[in-house]
Design a protein around this motif. Structure first.
Motif, PDB file in Angstrom:
ATOM      1  N   LEU A 447       0.838  -1.203   0.000  1.00 30.16           N
ATOM      2  CA  LEU A 447       0.000   0.000   0.000  1.00 30.16           C
ATOM      3  C   LEU A 447       0.870   1.249   0.000  1.00 30.16           C
ATOM      4  CD1 LEU A 447      -2.843  -0.839   2.514  1.00 30.16           C
ATOM      5  CD2 LEU A 447      -3.047  -0.421   0.083  1.00 30.16           C
ATOM      6  N   GLU A 448       1.907   1.198   0.826  1.00 31.32           N
ATOM      7  CA  GLU A 448       2.806   2.337   0.960  1.00 31.32           C
ATOM      8  C   GLU A 448       3.383   2.734  -0.407  1.00 31.32           C
ATOM      9  OE1 GLU A 448       5.811   1.294   3.677  1.00 31.32           O
ATOM     10  OE2 GLU A 448       5.575   3.126   4.853  1.00 31.32           O
ATOM     11  N   GLN A 449       3.753   1.713  -1.186  1.00 30.16           N
ATOM     12  CA  GLN A 449       4.356   2.003  -2.490  1.00 30.16           C
ATOM     13  C   GLN A 449       3.337   2.512  -3.502  1.00 30.16           C
ATOM     14  OE1 GLN A 449       6.864  -1.282  -3.900  1.00 30.16           O
ATOM     15  NE2 GLN A 449       6.677  -2.080  -1.833  1.00 30.16           N
ATOM     16  N   LEU A 450       2.113   1.979  -3.407  1.00 29.71           N
ATOM     17  CA  LEU A 450       1.135   2.317  -4.437  1.00 29.71           C
ATOM     18  C   LEU A 450       0.502   3.673  -4.224  1.00 29.71           C
ATOM     19  CD1 LEU A 450      -0.759  -1.034  -4.898  1.00 29.71           C
ATOM     20  CD2 LEU A 450       0.784   0.054  -6.505  1.00 29.71           C
ATOM     21  N   VAL A 451       0.318   4.016  -2.956  1.00 28.08           N
ATOM     22  CA  VAL A 451      -0.627   5.073  -2.666  1.00 28.08           C
ATOM     23  C   VAL A 451      -0.168   6.427  -3.193  1.00 28.08           C
ATOM     24  CG1 VAL A 451       0.126   5.811  -0.389  1.00 28.08           C
ATOM     25  CG2 VAL A 451      -2.300   5.588  -0.886  1.00 28.08           C
ATOM     26  N   ASP A 452       1.151   6.617  -3.290  1.00 24.91           N
ATOM     27  CA  ASP A 452       1.639   7.904  -3.773  1.00 24.91           C
ATOM     28  C   ASP A 452       1.715   7.971  -5.281  1.00 24.91           C
ATOM     29  OD1 ASP A 452       1.879   9.524  -1.639  1.00 24.91           O
ATOM     30  OD2 ASP A 452       3.771   8.632  -0.989  1.00 24.91           O
ATOM     31  N   ASN A 453       1.612   6.829  -5.928  1.00 23.44           N
ATOM     32  CA  ASN A 453       1.893   6.809  -7.369  1.00 23.44           C
ATOM     33  C   ASN A 453       0.673   6.524  -8.225  1.00 23.44           C
ATOM     34  OD1 ASN A 453       4.619   7.155  -6.724  1.00 23.44           O
ATOM     35  ND2 ASN A 453       4.808   4.964  -6.341  1.00 23.44           N
ATOM     36  N   ILE A 454      -0.512   6.750  -7.690  1.00 23.17           N
ATOM     37  CA  ILE A 454      -1.687   6.468  -8.503  1.00 23.17           C
ATOM     38  C   ILE A 454      -1.682   7.393  -9.712  1.00 23.17           C
ATOM     39  CG2 ILE A 454      -4.199   6.324  -8.537  1.00 23.17           C
ATOM     40  CD1 ILE A 454      -4.124   6.061  -5.527  1.00 23.17           C
ATOM     41  N   PRO A 455      -1.584   6.833 -10.930  1.00 21.09           N
ATOM     42  CA  PRO A 455      -1.515   7.700 -12.102  1.00 21.09           C
ATOM     43  C   PRO A 455      -2.850   8.387 -12.371  1.00 21.09           C
ATOM     44  CG  PRO A 455      -1.513   5.395 -12.741  1.00 21.09           C
ATOM     45  CD  PRO A 455      -1.522   5.418 -11.265  1.00 21.09           C
ATOM     46  N   ALA A 456      -2.787   9.497 -13.049  1.00 17.43           N
ATOM     47  CA  ALA A 456      -4.019  10.187 -13.411  1.00 17.43           C
ATOM     48  C   ALA A 456      -4.664   9.453 -14.584  1.00 17.43           C
ATOM     49  CB  ALA A 456      -3.698  11.630 -13.795  1.00 17.43           C
ATOM     50  N   GLY A 457      -5.912   9.716 -14.807  1.00 19.54           N
ATOM     51  CA  GLY A 457      -6.589   9.063 -15.928  1.00 19.54           C
ATOM     52  C   GLY A 457      -8.019   8.733 -15.574  1.00 19.54           C
ATOM     53  N   ASP A 458      -8.625   7.935 -16.442  1.00 15.59           N
ATOM     54  CA  ASP A 458     -10.017   7.560 -16.204  1.00 15.59           C
ATOM     55  C   ASP A 458     -10.088   6.463 -15.156  1.00 15.59           C
ATOM     56  OD1 ASP A 458     -11.116   9.316 -17.926  1.00 15.59           O
ATOM     57  OD2 ASP A 458     -11.020   7.955 -19.660  1.00 15.59           O
ATOM     58  N   TYR A 459     -11.207   6.447 -14.448  1.00 15.09           N
ATOM     59  CA  TYR A 459     -11.380   5.362 -13.500  1.00 15.09           C
ATOM     60  C   TYR A 459     -12.152   4.203 -14.126  1.00 15.09           C
ATOM     61  CZ  TYR A 459     -15.921   7.549 -12.688  1.00 15.09           C
ATOM     62  OH  TYR A 459     -17.161   8.080 -12.848  1.00 15.09           O
ATOM     63  N   ALA A 460     -12.595   4.371 -15.353  1.00 18.67           N
ATOM     64  CA  ALA A 460     -13.246   3.244 -16.027  1.00 18.67           C
ATOM     65  C   ALA A 460     -13.266   3.524 -17.513  1.00 18.67           C
ATOM     66  CB  ALA A 460     -14.667   3.041 -15.519  1.00 18.67           C
ATOM     67  N   VAL A 461     -13.231   2.458 -18.311  1.00 16.51           N
ATOM     68  CA  VAL A 461     -13.457   2.653 -19.741  1.00 16.51           C
ATOM     69  C   VAL A 461     -14.928   2.373 -20.013  1.00 16.51           C
ATOM     70  CG1 VAL A 461     -11.173   2.202 -20.635  1.00 16.51           C
ATOM     71  CG2 VAL A 461     -12.660   0.293 -20.095  1.00 16.51           C
ATOM     72  N   LYS A 462     -15.436   3.057 -20.991  1.00 16.74           N
ATOM     73  CA  LYS A 462     -16.858   2.897 -21.314  1.00 16.74           C
ATOM     74  C   LYS A 462     -17.095   1.511 -21.910  1.00 16.74           C
ATOM     75  CE  LYS A 462     -19.639   6.524 -20.804  1.00 16.74           C
ATOM     76  NZ  LYS A 462     -18.856   7.665 -20.447  1.00 16.74           N
ATOM     77  N   THR A 463     -18.091   0.843 -21.429  1.00 16.69           N
ATOM     78  CA  THR A 463     -18.474  -0.423 -22.054  1.00 16.69           C
ATOM     79  C   THR A 463     -19.938  -0.338 -22.416  1.00 16.69           C
ATOM     80  OG1 THR A 463     -18.908  -1.280 -19.841  1.00 16.69           O
ATOM     81  CG2 THR A 463     -16.837  -1.925 -20.864  1.00 16.69           C
ATOM     82  N   LYS A 464     -20.334  -1.227 -23.324  1.00 14.41           N
ATOM     83  CA  LYS A 464     -21.741  -1.262 -23.702  1.00 14.41           C
ATOM     84  C   LYS A 464     -22.551  -1.860 -22.562  1.00 14.41           C
ATOM     85  CE  LYS A 464     -20.566  -3.099 -27.609  1.00 14.41           C
ATOM     86  NZ  LYS A 464     -20.569  -4.008 -28.691  1.00 14.41           N
ATOM     87  N   PRO A 465     -23.795  -1.467 -22.409  1.00 12.95           N
ATOM     88  CA  PRO A 465     -24.590  -2.073 -21.336  1.00 12.95           C
ATOM     89  C   PRO A 465     -24.807  -3.564 -21.553  1.00 12.95           C
ATOM     90  CG  PRO A 465     -25.936  -0.584 -22.673  1.00 12.95           C
ATOM     91  CD  PRO A 465     -24.537  -0.385 -23.095  1.00 12.95           C
ATOM     92  N   LEU A 466     -24.867  -3.988 -22.806  1.00 14.14           N
ATOM     93  CA  LEU A 466     -25.019  -5.413 -23.070  1.00 14.14           C
ATOM     94  C   LEU A 466     -23.697  -5.947 -23.585  1.00 14.14           C
ATOM     95  CD1 LEU A 466     -28.378  -6.446 -24.687  1.00 14.14           C
ATOM     96  CD2 LEU A 466     -27.313  -7.213 -22.568  1.00 14.14           C
ATOM     97  N   ILE A 467     -23.119  -6.824 -22.828  1.00 14.67           N
ATOM     98  CA  ILE A 467     -21.802  -7.319 -23.212  1.00 14.67           C
ATOM     99  C   ILE A 467     -21.954  -8.731 -23.733  1.00 14.67           C
ATOM    100  CG2 ILE A 467     -19.567  -7.996 -22.302  1.00 14.67           C
ATOM    101  CD1 ILE A 467     -19.902  -5.659 -20.321  1.00 14.67           C
ATOM    102  N   LYS A 468     -21.361  -8.962 -24.894  1.00 17.58           N
ATOM    103  CA  LYS A 468     -21.359 -10.317 -25.436  1.00 17.58           C
ATOM    104  C   LYS A 468     -19.923 -10.767 -25.561  1.00 17.58           C
ATOM    105  CE  LYS A 468     -25.707 -10.338 -27.871  1.00 17.58           C
ATOM    106  NZ  LYS A 468     -26.387 -10.203 -29.138  1.00 17.58           N
ATOM    107  N   LEU A 469     -19.598 -11.875 -24.944  1.00 21.43           N
ATOM    108  CA  LEU A 469     -18.228 -12.359 -25.018  1.00 21.43           C
ATOM    109  C   LEU A 469     -18.072 -13.244 -26.249  1.00 21.43           C
ATOM    110  CD1 LEU A 469     -16.982 -13.333 -21.492  1.00 21.43           C
ATOM    111  CD2 LEU A 469     -17.071 -11.139 -22.585  1.00 21.43           C
ATOM    112  N   PRO A 470     -16.917 -13.174 -26.894  1.00 22.09           N
ATOM    113  CA  PRO A 470     -16.675 -14.101 -28.006  1.00 22.09           C
ATOM    114  C   PRO A 470     -16.650 -15.538 -27.496  1.00 22.09           C
ATOM    115  CG  PRO A 470     -14.706 -12.816 -27.495  1.00 22.09           C
ATOM    116  CD  PRO A 470     -15.821 -12.230 -26.705  1.00 22.09           C
TER     117      PRO A 470
END
Lengths: 541, 180, 358
Positions: A447-470
Motif C-alpha cells: 500500500l505504501e508504495q502504491l498510494v503515492d503513485n496512482i496515475p491520473a486518468g479515467d477510473y473506467a473505460v466505457k463499455t456497452k450495457p449489453l456485453i457479449k463475449l466471443p
C-alpha cells in the motif's frame, strides 16, 4: 513443444492451441493421460487448479485446469461422455487429491458417476434431491424439491462404483465411513467454531480425533447456476457474496476474466485502485482471521483488538466504495467511482498506525506460552499434500509451496511493486498463523508504495450495457485472502455466460482437515480450523 | 429520506392500549423490563450478515451496552435467534430445529435480504425464499448486509416489542389460537 | 475494631427472652439461612455486573450502560428474565439426575459460602476442621457437573463432564496441598484461628517464599476449580458449545451460571482468608499508630477489598489467556504444580520447625 510431448503420449487427443492449451481425450484414454501428465518429469502437472463439470448439450464431461508447480505451465484437460442417462467417467482422485471433493461436486451437479471414486456421495445437495441442477435440462420447479422440514438421514456408508475389467459391468461396492459403535460427534452446522455452517462428523476416542468427515452444502446458494441466467454485469454482484471477506478480490477476478475475453485495455489508474482495494481487503480479512482464531482458542480480548483495527480498514474502504463488507466496487472496464480525496491520506495514516498494533497482537497472543503450545507442531501439512490437495494461499505458503499468484502471474499493479512472498517451511498451525501475520505487514508495504503513485486518468473505460463475449473458454485467477481464487468462464457468444465456475480457495482447505487432524485432540481440530481460515459460503458457492 | 419523515414504528405501543389489570399489568411491566433488557442472542450466522453481527458485538458498536451481551452457543439458553444470512434447503430443517430447541419466550430477527426474501439469490433452486416460511419472525432488518447501526436499531425494535407483551395479563403473542 | 458478634448475640438474647430454646434456635437457623441466601444472590449479581464491566474495559468497550445508572442493574434484568424463562422438558434423558444436578452444584457452593468468615464475628460455621470442611463441600459440586453431563444424553455434555471430572480431581490435589502449607504454618484448621494468627502480618508476608508459592499455586488451581478461563474446558464455548450445561435452560442454567460466579467468590475469599489475612487489617509490627489507623477501617471492608483484588486477578487472566488443551492442562498439574507443591510443603515444614519465618 508441450504439444509435441502430449501428442507423443496420446496421439489421438484433440489439441487446441488457442489461449491456454486444451487437450480433449476419450474417457478410455483420460486416466492414462492424466497419470502421465502428472508423472512425467518434464510435464509434471502436479497441481489441479480446478475441475469443472460441464453440460455441453450433447455430452457431459469435465474440464480440468492443470498446472505444474515446477515448470509453471498450464493446460486444460477435457473429457466427455455422450451417455446422458448413465454418464460415467474414470476417476482421477487418486492422482490429484483435490479431485476427490471436486468429483463429488460434479456428481452432485451433473450426475456424472466416477468409476473407482472412493466416496460417491452428493457433496452439497441433500441425498434425496431430485435432478442435477447444473444440467441444462434441469427442471427448477420448486414443487419437485420443496423446502424440507425434516433433516435428511445421515449416511454412515458410501459407495464406490467399480468396473469389472472382463465384461465391463459396473457394480456398486459399499464403503463404511463410521462403524456402528464409534463415538461420532457432530460439530456443526450450527457451531461457534466452524465459521459458518460447515458440518464435521468427528469420530472420537476419548478426546482424540480418529476421523473427520466433512459435510458441506448448508449454505449452497447455487451461484454458478444463477450466473447462467444473468448478464455479465449482473453476475458481478454475486462474486462479492462468495467469500465475503475477499469480496473485492473475487470481483476483481471475474472482471479480469471478462475484460480479457473482450480484449479490453484497462487504464493504469484502475489497476492501481484495484490493487489498493485488494490489499485493503486482504488486511481486513487477515485481521478478522486473527480475531477469530483468538476467539476460537478462548482468548476473547484479542478478538476485540482485532475488530477494533479492522473497523479502521473498513472506514477507509467505505469512504470510497460506500460499502463496509461488500463493496460492489469493481465493474467491467474499471471501478464504479473515482477514489475519495481522503483515501490517500487515510491509508498513509493507517500504514503508520497498524505496525505498533501488530506488535501488540504478538505481545498479547503470539508470545503466550499456551498459544504457542497449542499451535506449534499441530496439524502439520506436507508440501506434496498441499499441492496435491490444491491448498494454496497462506496455507500452502506455510509449508513452503510458493504459490502466490501475485508473484507468479502478476495482475493489477503487482508487477510494479516490490514485495516478498512470505514462505515458511514447517507447515503447522503456527506457520499458517505467522504467514498471515507477516502478510499483513507485507500488504502495508505494498500500500505504501502504491498510494503515492496512482496515475491520473479515467477510473473506467466505457463499455456497452449489453456485453457479449466471443465464443471460447477463459480462466483468470487472483490471489484472494485465502488462496487462489479463479474464474472459469465458457461463452457461446451470448449475453449470458454458458457456464461459470468459481475455483474457490476454501474447498481444498476443508478437504485437508481430515488429513491433518487425525490423531489430534478436539481442541486441535478447532485450532486447525481457525488457522485454515475457511469461509463456508465460498466452499458451497 | 428526511429525518422528520422517519416513522419509528409508532404503532407498536398501541398494541397494548386496551388496558389491563393494575397489579398484573405492573408485574408484566417488571417481567417485560427484565426480558427486554436481557435478550441473549444465539451465535448463529450463515454468511455475510454474520460478520456484521460480529462487528455489532465488537468494540465499536458494542451491543452489550443494551444487555445483549451474553451470546450463547447453546439454543437452550438463548432468547432470540438472529438469522444472519442465507438459509438454503439443506439448512432449513436445522434452523427449524434450532428454533424448536429454544426455550420460551423466544424471538427471531431476520437479518438481510437473504433471510427476508431470498435476496440476490431469490431465483436459486436451493435458497429458501424468506425464513418466515419456516419460523415466525419478529423483526426484519433489510440490507445486504445491513450496517451494524441497522442491526442495533432492529434489536432495539425487538426490545420495544418485548415491552408490550403480556405474560400474565393477557395472551402471549406466541400462543397459537386453537381453531376447532 | 467493631465486632459483629455483638449484633448476633443481641439477636440471640432477644429471641431467647420470649421463645423457648428450641424455637429460638430454629428461628436463628432460618434467619441465618435467609441472610446467606440473600447475600449469595446479591454477591452473584454484583459479580456478574463487575465481570461484564471489567471485561468491557479490557476489551476497549463500555459494557452495559443502559439499564440503570452505568448499567448497574443489568444483572437484575438478567435474573428476572432467567426466572421467567421456560425450563424445557427434554426427552431421552435421565430425568431425575438431570433435574438434580443443578441443585447439587448450587448447594455445594452455598455450603462453601457459609464457611467463610466475612468479618470479625460474622461467621456462620466455625469449627476446628473448618477449612477441611470447606474443601470437602466445595468438591461436591463436581458430582453435580458429572451428573449434568451424564444425564443430558448429549455428546458435548458428556465430553464436557468428563473433562471437568479429570480437571477437578487433578486440581483438587493442588488446592489441598497449598492449603496444607497454610495449615502447617498456622497449626490450625479452624478458619477463625487462621485469621487471628495473621494479626501481626499476613501469611503471604510472614511465610515469605513458600507462602508466596503456595498462594500462586492456589490461585491457579482455584481458577481451574471454578472452570474459568483459561481452564474453562468443561464448557469451552468454541469447542463444546456450552459443555456440560448445553441442554439446560431457564433457571436450571441460571443455577450453573450463579454457581460459577459464587465459586469464584469462594475461591477468592479463601485465598484472601488464608494468605491475605481475611478480615484482618494490614498490620506492620512496630508501626503502632499506623496499625491503629488501619483498625478504624471496618473488618468487612478489609475482607471484601482483599477478595475483590483476588477476583480482579482471576478475571484478568480469564480475559487474557487462550484456553489450554486437555493434555496441557493435566500436564501442568501433574508435572509442574504437584511436585512444586510437595517440595513447597516440605520447605514450609522446615521453616516452621526452625522458626525461619517472621
Amino acid at each position: 513443444m508441450l504439444v509435441d510431448k502430449i501428442k507423443n503420449i496420446a496421439p489421438e487427443a484433440e489439441i487446441d492451441e488457442n489461449g491456454i492449451l486444451t487437450v480433449t481425450v476419450e474417457p478410455a484414454k483420460y486416466r492414462e493421460l492424466a497419470l502421465r501428465l502428472k508423472e512425467e518429469r518434464d510435464l509434471s502437472f502436479d497441481f489441479m487448479i480446478c475441475m469443472t463439470g460441464m453440460d455441453w448439450g450433447d455430452s457431459l464431461g469435465v474440464i480440468n485446469l492443470l498446472q505444474s508447480t515446477v515448470h509453471e505451465h498450464k493446460l486444460f484437460l477435457k473429457t466427455f461422455t455422450t451417455d446422458r442417462e448413465n454418464p460415467e467417467l474414470p476417476t482421477v482422485s487418486d492422482i490429484w487429491a483435490t479431485a476427490n471433493l471436486n468429483e463429488r461436486e460434479v456428481y452432485d451437479f451433473l450426475g456424472i458417476r466416477f468409476i473407482n471414486h472412493p466416496d460417491m456421495r452428493r457433496l452439497f445437495l441433500r441425498n434425496d434431491w431430485i435432478g442435477y441442477p447444473l444440467r441444462k435440462d434441469y427442471d427448477a420447479n420448486p414443487e419437485i424439491n420443496p423446502v424440507p422440514l425434516e433433516s435428511e438421514e445421515t449416511l454412515d456408508a458410501t459407495s464406490t462404483f467399480e468396473i469389472n475389467p472382463k465384461d465391463g459391468e459396473i457394480s456398486e461396492k459399499e464403503n463404511i465411513l463410521f462403524e456402528e459403535n464409534e463415538y461420532v460427534v457432530n460439530i456443526g452446522p450450527q457451531h461457534p467454531a466452524t465459521h459458518g455452517v460447515l458440518r464435521f462428523r468427528v469420530s472420537l476416542e476419548g478426546e482424540i480425533v480418529k476421523k473427520v468427515d466433512v459435510n458441506c452444502g448448508y449454505i449452497h446458494r447455487g451461484i454458478e447456476k444463477l450466473c447462467e441466467s444473468l448478464t455479465y454485469p449482473q453476475t458481478l454482484a454475486l462474486t462479492d457474496r462468495l467469500d465475503y471477506l475477499a469480496a473485492h478480490q473475487n470481483r476483481h477476478a471475474l472482471c479480469m476474466c471478462i475484460e480479457e475475453a473482450l480484449g479490453l485495455e484497462i487504464p493504469e489508474r484502475v489497476k492501481y485502485i484495484r490493487t489498493i482495494m485488494d490489499e485493503l481487503n486482504r488486511l481486513s480479512s487477515h485481521l478478522l482471521f486473527w480475531s477469530c482464531l483468538c476467539m476460537d482458542m478462548g482468548a476473547l480480548t484479542a478478538f476485540f483488538y482485532g475488530f477494533r483495527d479492522r473497523e479502521k480498514v473498513l472506514d477507509i474502504m467505505e469512504e470510497t466504495t460506500g460499502g463496509r463488507l461488500i463493496q460492489n466496487y469493481n465493474v467491467i472496464g474499471g471501478v464504479m467511482a473515482d477514489i475519495h480525496p481522503n483515501l490517500i491520506k487515510r491509508i498513509k495514516e493507517f500504514v503508520k498506525y497498524l505496525p505498533p498494533m501488530i506488535k501488540e497482537y504478538h505481545d498479547v497472543f503470539t508470545g503466550n506460552v499456551i498459544a504457542q503450545q497449542r499451535l506449534k507442531g499441530v496439524g502439520i501439512l506436507k508440501k506434496e499434500d498441499a499441492i496435491s490437495y490444491g491448498a494454496s494461499g497462506p496455507t500452502g505458503r506455510a509449508c513452503g509451496w510458493s504459490c502466490d499468484v501475485r508473484k507468479h502471474t502478476p495482475y493489477g499493479a503487482y508487477d510494479k511493486v516490490d514485495f516478498k512472498e512470505i514462505l515458511h517451511s514447517e507447515g503447522d498451525s503456527f506457520a499458517r498463523y505467522m504467514v498471515r501475520m507477516e502478510e499483513i505487514l507485507e500488504s502495508l508495504h505494498i500500500l505504501e508504495q502504491l498510494v503515492d503513485n496512482i496515475p491520473a486518468g479515467d477510473y473506467a473505460v466505457k463499455t456497452k450495457p449489453l456485453i457479449k463475449l466471443p465464443e471460447g473458454h477463459y480462466f483468470k485467477s487472483v490471489e484472494a485472502s485465502r488462496g487462489e481464487f479463479g474464474v472459469y468462464l465458457e461463452s457461446r457468444g451470448d449475453k449470458y455466460p454458458y457456464r461459470v465456475k468459481f475455483r474457490s480457495p476454501c474447498l481444498p482447505l476443508v478437504s485437508i482437515v481430515d488429513l491433518i487432524t487425525k490423531g489430534g485432540k478436539i481442541a486441535d481440530l478447532i485450532a486447525i480450523g481457525g488457522t485454515l481460515d475457511y469461509v463456508v459460503p465460498d466452499i458451497d458457492r | 429520506m428526511k429525518y422528520e419523515e422517519f416513522n419509528d414504528n409508532e404503532y407498536l405501543e398501541q398494541l397494548r392500549a386496551s388496558g389491563t389489570n393494575v397489579i398484573v399489568g405492573c408485574l408484566d411491566d417488571v417481567i417485560n423490563w427484565g426480558r427486554s433488557n436481557s435478550l441473549w442472542p444465539l451465535t448463529f450466522a450463515t454468511s455475510c450478515c454474520g460478520i456484521e453481527f460480529m462487528a455489532v458485538g465488537a468494540a465499536r458498536y458494542d451491543f452489550s451496552r443494551f444487555g445483549f451481551e451474553v451470546t450463547r452457543a447453546s439454543p437452550r439458553q438463548a432468547d432470540f435467534i438472529m438469522v444472519a444470512g442465507t438459509i438454503v434447503h439443506k439448512m432449513a430443517p436445522v434452523l427449524k430445529r434450532l428454533y424448536d430447541q429454544m426455550a420460551e419466550p423466544k424471538y427471531v430477527i431476520a437479518v438481510g435480504g437473504c433471510a427476508i426474501s431470498g435476496g440476490p439469490f431469490k431465483n436459486s433452486y436451493h435458497v429458501v425464499q424468506g425464513v418466515d416460511s419456516i419460523i415466525p419472525v419478529d423483526v426484519y432488518i433489510p440490507g445486504c448486509p445491513p450496517r451494524p447501526e441497522a442491526l442495533l436499531y432492529g434489536m432495539i425494535q425487538l426490545q420495544r416489542k418485548v415491552k408490550v407483551e403480556r405474560f400474565l395479563g393477557g395472551k402471549n403473542h406466541k400462543e397459537k389460537e386453537n381453531k376447532e | 475494631m467493631f465486632d459483629f458478634s455483638t449484633i448476633t448475640q443481641w439477636v440471640d438474647e432477644l429471641l431467647r427472652s420470649f421463645l423457648p430454646h428450641a424455637a429460638a434456635t430454629l428461628v436463628e437457623f432460618i434467619l441465618i439461612g435467609l441472610c446467606l441466601l440473600v447475600g449469595y444472590a446479591v454477591i452473584a449479581l454484583v459479580l456478574i455486573y463487575v465481570e461484564r464491566k471489567v471485561c468491557a474495559f479490557f476489551q476497549c468497550r463500555i459494557g452495559p450502560n443502559r439499564v440503570g445508572p452505568y448499567g448497574t442493574i443489568q444483572s437484575v434484568a438478567d435474573m428476572i428474565k432467567m426466572l421467567t424463562k421456560e425450563i424445557i422438558d427434554i426427552n431421552h434423558i435421565d430425568r431425575f439426575l438431570f433435574n438434580l444436578a443443578p441443585f447439587v452444584v448450587i448447594i455445594a457452593s452455598v455450603l462453601a459460602f457459609g464457611c467463610i468468615p466475612f468479618a470479625k464475628g460474622l461467621h456462620v460455621i466455625d469449627f476446628n476442621v473448618g477449612i477441611f470442611f470447606l474443601i470437602a463441600v466445595s468438591s461436591i459440586g463436581i458430582v453435580g457437573i458429572l451428573l449434568a453431563g451424564w444425564a443430558s444424553n448429549n455428546k458435548y455434555s458428556l465430553i464436557g463432564a468428563m473433562r471437568s471430572g479429570a480437571q477437578m480431581i487433578s486440581y483438587e490435589l493442588s488446592i489441598g496441598l497449598s492449603i496444607l502449607t497454610v495449615v502447617v504454618f498456622t497449626g490450625s484448621m479452624q478458619l477463625s484461628t487462621i485469621v487471628e494468627g495473621q494479626a501481626d502480618g499476613w501469611l503471604l508476608f510472614r511465610g515469605h517464599i513458600p507462602a508466596c508459592i503456595a498462594f500462586i499455586v492456589y490461585i491457579i488451581a482455584g481458577t481451574a476449580e471454578t472452570n474459568r478461563g483459561p481452564f474453562d474446558l468443561p464448557e469451552a464455548d468454541s469447542e463444546l458449545t456450552a459443555g456440560y450445561h448445553t441442554e439446560y435452560s431457564g433457571m436450571h442454567f441460571g443455577f450453573f451460571y450463579l454457581a460459577e460466579y459464587l465459586n469464584m467468590f469462594v475461591v477468592a475469599s479463601v485465598a484472601s482468608t488464608l494468605f491475605l489475612g481475611g478480615w484482618m487489617p494490614l498490620h506492620i509490627p512496630g508501626w503502632e499508630s499506623f496499625n491503629q489507623i488501619m483498625d478504624y477501617i471496618p473488618s468487612i471492608f478489609w475482607f471484601f477489598g482483599k477478595t475483590a483484588v483476588v477476583i480482579f486477578i482471576i478475571m484478568w487472566f480469564k480475559w487474557t489467556f487462550p484456553r489450554l488443551r486437555i493434555d496441557q492442562l493435566l500436564r501442568l498439574e501433574w508435572r509442574y504444580l504437584l511436585p512444586i507443591n510437595l517440595i513447597n510443603l516440605f520447605l514450609m515444614v522446615i521453616i516452621v520447625v526452625f522458626k525461619l519465618h517472621f
